[in-house]
Design a protein around this motif. Structure first.
Motif, short mmCIF file in Angstrom:
data_model
loop_
_atom_site.label_atom_id
_atom_site.label_comp_id
_atom_site.label_asym_id
_atom_site.label_seq_id
_atom_site.Cartn_x
_atom_site.Cartn_y
_atom_site.Cartn_z
N LEU A 120 0.91 -1.33 0.04
CA LEU A 120 0.14 -0.01 0.03
C LEU A 120 0.98 1.37 -0.06
CD1 LEU A 120 -2.74 -0.97 2.62
CD2 LEU A 120 -2.75 -1.19 -0.02
N SER A 121 0.38 2.19 -0.73
CA SER A 121 1.04 3.74 -0.62
C SER A 121 1.19 3.77 0.86
CB SER A 121 0.33 4.72 -1.25
OG SER A 121 0.14 4.58 -2.66
N THR A 122 2.33 4.81 1.19
CA THR A 122 2.86 5.27 2.51
C THR A 122 1.81 5.64 3.44
OG1 THR A 122 5.17 5.68 1.43
CG2 THR A 122 4.46 6.77 3.82
N GLY A 123 0.73 6.49 3.05
CA GLY A 123 -0.17 7.00 3.84
C GLY A 123 -1.11 5.83 4.37
N TRP A 124 -1.42 4.93 3.36
CA TRP A 124 -2.40 3.86 3.67
C TRP A 124 -1.77 2.62 4.48
CZ3 TRP A 124 -4.43 3.84 -2.06
CH2 TRP A 124 -5.55 4.68 -2.12
N TYR A 125 -0.28 2.55 4.19
CA TYR A 125 0.25 1.64 4.68
C TYR A 125 0.74 2.01 6.43
CZ TYR A 125 4.56 -1.29 6.05
OH TYR A 125 5.34 -2.01 6.78
N GLU A 172 5.05 -1.83 2.03
CA GLU A 172 4.65 -0.51 1.80
C GLU A 172 5.27 -0.25 0.24
OE1 GLU A 172 6.33 4.18 3.09
OE2 GLU A 172 7.15 2.13 3.80
N CYS A 173 4.32 0.43 -0.49
CA CYS A 173 4.66 1.15 -1.77
C CYS A 173 5.09 2.44 -1.51
CB CYS A 173 3.41 0.90 -2.77
SG CYS A 173 3.64 1.23 -4.39
N ASP A 174 6.42 2.63 -1.44
CA ASP A 174 7.00 3.94 -0.78
C ASP A 174 6.69 5.17 -1.71
OD1 ASP A 174 8.36 5.61 0.43
OD2 ASP A 174 10.18 4.29 0.81
N SER A 175 5.94 5.97 -1.08
CA SER A 175 5.44 7.38 -1.58
C SER A 175 6.39 8.32 -1.40
CB SER A 175 4.17 7.71 -1.28
OG SER A 175 3.10 6.69 -1.48
N ARG A 176 7.54 8.23 -0.58
CA ARG A 176 8.49 9.23 -0.19
C ARG A 176 9.95 8.96 -1.08
NH1 ARG A 176 8.57 7.69 5.77
NH2 ARG A 176 8.31 5.49 4.69
N TYR A 177 10.39 7.52 -1.30
CA TYR A 177 11.59 7.69 -1.73
C TYR A 177 11.74 6.36 -2.85
CZ TYR A 177 12.55 9.87 2.65
OH TYR A 177 12.71 10.79 3.83
N GLY A 178 12.72 6.52 -3.47
CA GLY A 178 12.83 5.54 -4.69
C GLY A 178 13.98 5.80 -5.37
N CYS A 179 14.19 5.22 -6.81
CA CYS A 179 15.13 5.40 -7.45
C CYS A 179 16.65 4.81 -7.14
CB CYS A 179 15.29 6.74 -8.00
SG CYS A 179 14.10 7.34 -8.60
N ASP A 180 16.53 3.94 -6.05
CA ASP A 180 17.81 3.31 -5.50
C ASP A 180 17.61 1.88 -5.56
OD1 ASP A 180 15.77 2.91 -3.64
OD2 ASP A 180 16.58 4.36 -2.27
N ALA A 181 18.64 1.03 -5.10
CA ALA A 181 18.76 -0.29 -5.08
C ALA A 181 17.62 -1.04 -4.24
CB ALA A 181 19.96 -0.95 -4.77
N GLU A 182 17.22 -0.46 -3.16
CA GLU A 182 16.24 -0.62 -2.26
C GLU A 182 15.09 -0.99 -2.86
OE1 GLU A 182 14.29 0.40 2.21
OE2 GLU A 182 16.12 1.58 1.32
#
Length: 216
Positions: free
Chosen positions: A135-140, A168-178
């Motif tokens: 789920l997106s961060t807020g819903w998570y 969590e479907c992270d709505s804050r961060y991304g574009c990295d290996a994690e």
């Protein structure tokens, strides 16, 4: 001087205000908070709820940002640039109702899949035959929905299924290996496994489809 400091600290804590520390941030606007690390983004804990920090001057909550089931609309708090492309960052999601509008996306929760790291809720990978979602961060909501079932209804054909929240479907961060190189999620995403799409009778080639969801 020591007594003055202790009295001031006591009054500060009695007012229900907790200093925000970024390290283990979890709750979004109106989310519950008790410790120093409970509030996400530039929020502060006042009277047991995460809200705008008057010292920082944020307007995330006062603008209607409702994370994990709060009221109002949800506005981004920042921008993350991924390969030169700007992506809005959210700590909140639209309000959760008995029929919450969302977008269903397709995710591979198995090793080497789209999800990158193991699922956040249990630290494990999940096969494509399991009906699981992120789920997106807020819903998570800081993991408060981990392990719980949600009911998903496909807008196109009315078919429904249940699925377990595992990530969590992270709505804050991304574009990295994690995050397997993927940009931040939008704030209205239910990221479902292959089994979820099949149970709903949806064409996975579409990649993203409108749905509604609720707690099962």
């Amino acid at each position: 001087m020591a007594n003055t400091i202790l009295i001031s600290l006591s009054l500060f804590l009695t007012a229900g205000i907790t200093i925000f520390t970024l390290g283990n941030a979890q709750s979004s606007c109106n989310g519950p908070c008790q410790t120093l690390n409970d509030c996400a983004g530039q929020l502060i804990c006042i009277n047991g709820k995460c809200t705008d920090d008057p010292d920082v001057g944020t307007h995330i909550c006062s603008s209607g940002g409702g994370g994990g089931g709060g009221g109002g609309t949800c506005n981004p708090y920042g921008t993350l640039y991924c390969n030169g492309t700007p992506y809005p960052q959210y700590t909140c999601s639209p309000p959760v109702t008995s029929s919450t509008a969302a977008k269903l996306t397709l995710n591979d929760f198995s090793p080497g899949g789209d999800g990158g790291a193991p699922s956040e809720c249990d630290g494990q990978y999940h096969s494509n035959s399991e009906r699981v979602v992120a789920l997106s961060t807020g819903w998570y909501a800081g993991g408060s929905r981990c392990g719980k079932l949600i009911r998903i209804v496909a807008s196109s054909n009315g078919r429904s299924t249940t699925a377990k929240v595992v990530d969590e479907c992270d709505s804050r961060y991304g574009c990295d290996a994690e995050h397997a190189g993927q940009p931040p999620c939008k704030n209205n995403i239910v990221d479902g496994s292959d089994a979820v799409w099949k149970a709903l009778g949806l064409d996975e080639n579409l990649g993203i489809v409108p749905i509604t969801w609720s707690m099962a």
